[in-house]
Each structure stands twice: as C-alpha cells, then as structure tokens.
Design an enzyme around this catalytic site. Sequence first.
Site, short mmCIF file in Angstrom:
data_model
loop_
_atom_site.label_atom_id
_atom_site.label_comp_id
_atom_site.label_asym_id
_atom_site.label_seq_id
_atom_site.Cartn_x
_atom_site.Cartn_y
_atom_site.Cartn_z
N ASP A 1 0.83 -1.21 0.00
CA ASP A 1 0.00 0.00 0.00
C ASP A 1 0.87 1.26 0.00
OD1 ASP A 1 -2.16 -1.68 -0.01
OD2 ASP A 1 -2.59 -1.45 2.12
N ASP B 1 3.16 -3.88 -3.71
CA ASP B 1 1.72 -3.62 -3.69
C ASP B 1 1.56 -2.11 -3.86
OD1 ASP B 1 -0.99 -3.40 -3.17
OD2 ASP B 1 -0.95 -4.71 -1.42
#
Length: 145
Positions: free
Chosen positions: A80, A100
């Site tokens: 993230d 990610d």
Amino acid sequence: MIMFVGEGIGKTVIKANRNTVDGRLKTYETATVGVSGNDFIAKGISFVNFAGPKKQQAVALRSSSNHSAFYRCAFEGYQDTLYVHYGQQFYRECDISTIDFICGNAAVVLQNCSLFARKPLPNQKIVCTAASALKSTNIPFHLFL
C-alpha cells in the site's frame, strides 16, 4: 495551497517506518506523509516507508487532497505504498517501487510514470492497484519486474 519542492528523486527524501504490525495502526495512519489540504503540489521528492515486506501495510504517501499534483516524485515501500485516498490527483513522471503499489478511492491520472516491482515474500503477490484505486488512467506507464 501548499507546495513541496525538493532537489530531485533520491536527493530530497522523506522517510519513516510506520506500519500496521508494530504500531497496531490502521493503514491510513501508517503514512510517512499524509496530505489533507486541497491543491497540494510536490516536485522532486522521494517519499519512503522502509518498514519492510513483513510489516504489512506501510504507506509512503497518503493523499486525501483534491486537485493535488506530483511531478518527478518517487514513492517507495512494500505494501500500500501509494494511498490515493480521496479526490482528483495527477502524477507525472513519478516512480513507484513496491510489491503492492496503489490503493484508495481517488480519481487518478498517472502520466509517464514507472512502476518498479520489488521481489515479494513467498506468500505475497505483486498487485498494481487494489479495488477502485484508479478510476481513470492516462497510459503509458511502465511496469518493471
């Protein structure tokens, strides 16, 4: 209206290691830099979260800024890394290095940006965007594995 102007990617670096494992924080709270005011601009800065691949969510930049723009910036982390939380956001010639990449609910344009995938742990997968992270994109962007 605030503007951060750095000397360039890798030269001006803002870094931290907040994460969801050590601090029992929510993803939103792990950001190295969190932007909430509208019309924010950043140029020539690296935003880094160096918590590592085992620390789960660890955001380098969280933008809740409507009409924000990022030019020649870098976002480095593991999970993230770029949290495009809210608003309309524009990224040009930026580098994103992670396993990610992008999460959130903003309307985002990535123009001439490069995505660099880091090697994930055995139980992890490389994910470019999560859920509704990109409502619109301006291709080309480059993915390097």
